[in-house]
Design an enzyme around this catalytic site. Structure first.
Site, PDB file in Angstrom:
ATOM      1  CD  GLU A  35       3.787   8.828  22.323  1.00  0.00           C
ATOM      2  OE1 GLU A  35       3.399   7.674  22.058  1.00  0.00           O
ATOM      3  OE2 GLU A  35       4.377   9.118  23.380  1.00  0.00           O
ATOM      4  CG  ASP A  84      -1.603   8.439  17.318  1.00  0.00           C
ATOM      5  OD1 ASP A  84      -1.002   7.649  16.573  1.00  0.00           O
ATOM      6  OD2 ASP A  84      -2.777   8.247  17.701  1.00  0.00           O
ATOM      7  CG  ASN A  86       6.854   6.944  21.929  1.00  0.00           C
ATOM      8  OD1 ASN A  86       5.960   6.427  21.263  1.00  0.00           O
ATOM      9  ND2 ASN A  86       7.341   6.373  23.018  1.00  0.00           N
ATOM     10  CD  GLU A 122       2.756   8.509  17.075  1.00  0.00           C
ATOM     11  OE1 GLU A 122       2.006   7.843  16.349  1.00  0.00           O
ATOM     12  OE2 GLU A 122       2.856   8.321  18.313  1.00  0.00           O
TER      13      GLU A 122
END
Length: 227
Positions: free
Chosen positions: A43, A47, A116, A119
């Site tokens: 995650e 991101d 989450n 990502e």
């Protein structure tokens, strides 16, 4: 198989299916061999990849936009609401591996879990297929929204800051005053302060969401009408 089902939806076949499994594993699932085998690390990577690709996408789509307008558009495309929208469009929740307790509490539809995992999926695609593969995935699910963005969206924090500047006030300040809940599903309480106005606070499943909610409350307090 889960791998085949999700590969058809996202238009990407993993060479290393272990990465896909990790991206879809909720922290509530404890591994006997590796307590870090869940989507949290991926995650973090995803991101960063998402922000890079969206930034480049907007830079190319809108060659005459100012930095400020590009930033506002990027914020709208990487915000939690947009991530949840895309995660729901591919039914990501049904693929997330989680404990029975988490699932019984609605974990498959939990916004924080969906953000989450999406990502993490981007991070896994990046590690498995490189930047081009990650770009292809992001373009597939984000480009249409990006292309049709005409007016830069206004978020509450930006509006509040611009209002403060117009009044000659210092920029609003935000502080986390409480954090509760488990690590995989935290709840943040954020306080916003601006000049002599009373402080207000709001909660959210991540710091950014809590800040936006607090800013919205402050705008309502000062009777600002969002256009």
């Amino acid at each position: 198989m889960i791998t085949n089902a999700i590969s058809k939806i996202i238009k990407y076949d993993f060479k290393n299916t272990q990465l896909l499994n990790e991206a879809l594993t909720h922290p509530s699932v404890l591994s006997k061999d590796n307590n870090n085998f869940n989507y949290e690390r991926l995650e973090f990577l995803g991101d960063a990849v998402l922000n890079l690709v969206i930034s480049e996408m907007l830079f190319n789509i809108f060659p005459y936009d100012t930095e400020g307008n590009l930033a506002k558009k990027k914020t709208a495309l990487v915000c939690g609401t947009k991530l949840v929208e895309i995660a729901q469009s591919i039914n990501l929740g049904i693929f997330i591996i989680m404990s029975d307790g988490e699932r019984s509490c609605g974990g498959a539809n939990n916004s924080n879990n969906l953000e989450n995992a999406l990502e993490a999926l981007i991070g896994a695609i990046y590690l498995d297929g490189g930047l081009k593969a990650a770009k292809d995935f992001i373009f597939l699910f984000w480009k249409n929204s990006a292309t049709h963005m005409k007016v830069p969206p206004q978020d509450a924090k930006t509006i509040l800051q611009e209002w403060a500047q117009s009044k000659g006030f210092p920029a609003p300040s935000y502080h986390i005053i409480n954090k509760s809940g488990p690590d995989h599903n935290p709840c943040f309480t954020v306080e916003v302060r601006i000049n002599s106005h009373e402080t207000l606070h709001a909660t959210g499943h991540n710091k950014k969401l809590a800040e936006q909610k607090a800013a919205s409350l402050m705008l309502a307090k000062i009777n600002y009408k969002i256009k």
